[in-house]
Design an enzyme around this catalytic site. Sequence first.
Site, short mmCIF file in Angstrom:
data_model
loop_
_atom_site.label_atom_id
_atom_site.label_comp_id
_atom_site.label_asym_id
_atom_site.label_seq_id
_atom_site.Cartn_x
_atom_site.Cartn_y
_atom_site.Cartn_z
N HIS A 233 0.81 -1.23 0.00
CA HIS A 233 0.00 0.00 0.00
C HIS A 233 0.85 1.28 0.00
O HIS A 233 0.61 2.21 -0.78
CB HIS A 233 -0.91 0.01 1.23
CG HIS A 233 -1.84 -1.16 1.31
ND1 HIS A 233 -2.93 -1.30 0.50
CD2 HIS A 233 -1.82 -2.26 2.11
CE1 HIS A 233 -3.57 -2.42 0.79
NE2 HIS A 233 -2.92 -3.02 1.77
C1 BDR Z 1 -1.75 0.70 5.83
O1 BDR Z 1 -1.78 0.02 7.08
C2 BDR Z 1 -0.50 -0.37 7.45
O2 BDR Z 1 -0.50 -1.65 8.02
C3 BDR Z 1 0.36 -0.29 6.23
O3 BDR Z 1 1.70 0.01 6.55
C4 BDR Z 1 -0.28 0.78 5.41
O4 BDR Z 1 0.22 2.05 5.72
C5 BDR Z 1 -2.64 -0.04 4.86
O5 BDR Z 1 -3.96 -0.03 5.34
#
Ligand code: BDR
Length: 313
Positions: free
Chosen positions: A239
């Site tokens: 992400h």
């Molecule tokens: C986000 O949540 C975190 O676990 C990841 O690093 C990312 O920033 C995705 O929903």
Amino acid sequence: MPRKLIIDCDPGIDDAVALAMALFDPRLEVVAVTAVAGNVPAERATLNVQAIIEQLDPPRYPRVGAATASDQAPSVNARHIHGDDGLGNAGLQVSQLARQHPSEKLICDEVRAAPGEVTILCLGPLTNIARALSRDPAIAAQMGRLIIMGGAVNCIGNITPSAEFNIFCDPQSAREVFRSPTSKTLVPLDVTGQATFSLGLLEQLPSEFTRAGKLLRKVVPFLFRAYRRELGLESIHIHDAVALVAALHPELFGTHDLAGDVETSGELTTGVTVFDRRESARPRGNIEVALEVDAAAAADCIVRGLADAGKQS
Ligand code: BDR
Ligand code: CA
């Protein structure tokens, strides 16, 4: 001239991937990396930022901001996805810096030093940004664009049925940032979830004889195992790296000006991003939201970015 960037993050394996790309990208001058509690608690987040930078040993060292726990410390973490230490239990060694600057102070200092020129890439809960804005409200007008990985617009959540992790961790701060007079782009799960990486990614990572490759090969395999174990998926999402692509290549994304807010107290809906799209209300947009992406091109940017990091390390 390279573009000044602050990366506010809660490493996290996908945060580490984004850092590896950004710290070697000649189009960027990463002036600071500021830690925030999220995937891991505050102290661990700071250590992870230091460990990642030390391991990568980039050509220009950014300043490091320390995370401090808030009264509304996140009631969740993402250790099931990122490992107990947030970095796939890689056991990276690092010693605590003698002099630590709180993340929100560093953000204010760097923004004031170059008003309007500093983009802030937000890869964790929005705690530090909200604190910076309350510490110095005038800073809102001096911040360059905030690019925020967070929220779920037309898709399901990833920490509750409807909420995305970063916003869920600190919904009050997210609401303050959404309502602030800043220019901002939201990069929600709707687009970050479209770029998928199969196991073949492991072969495309830089060689283990490069510093970037050494780090990535320690942490990324854990993410594949966690996605299989926890989510039953054979491929992963990265992400935070997609949010960095949105900063570097906005042309790959379709964006919409929307009136957005954050639910802070719902029994089932805390942390949900809410958008008023009623025709009759004609609300004024306060946030640009990426809802479409050329996912193959974004994934390609990530693979190439990591290869470039390998070549320089
Ligand atoms: C986000 O949540 C975190 O676990 C990841 O690093 C990312 O920033 C995705 O929903
Ligand atoms: Ca993150």
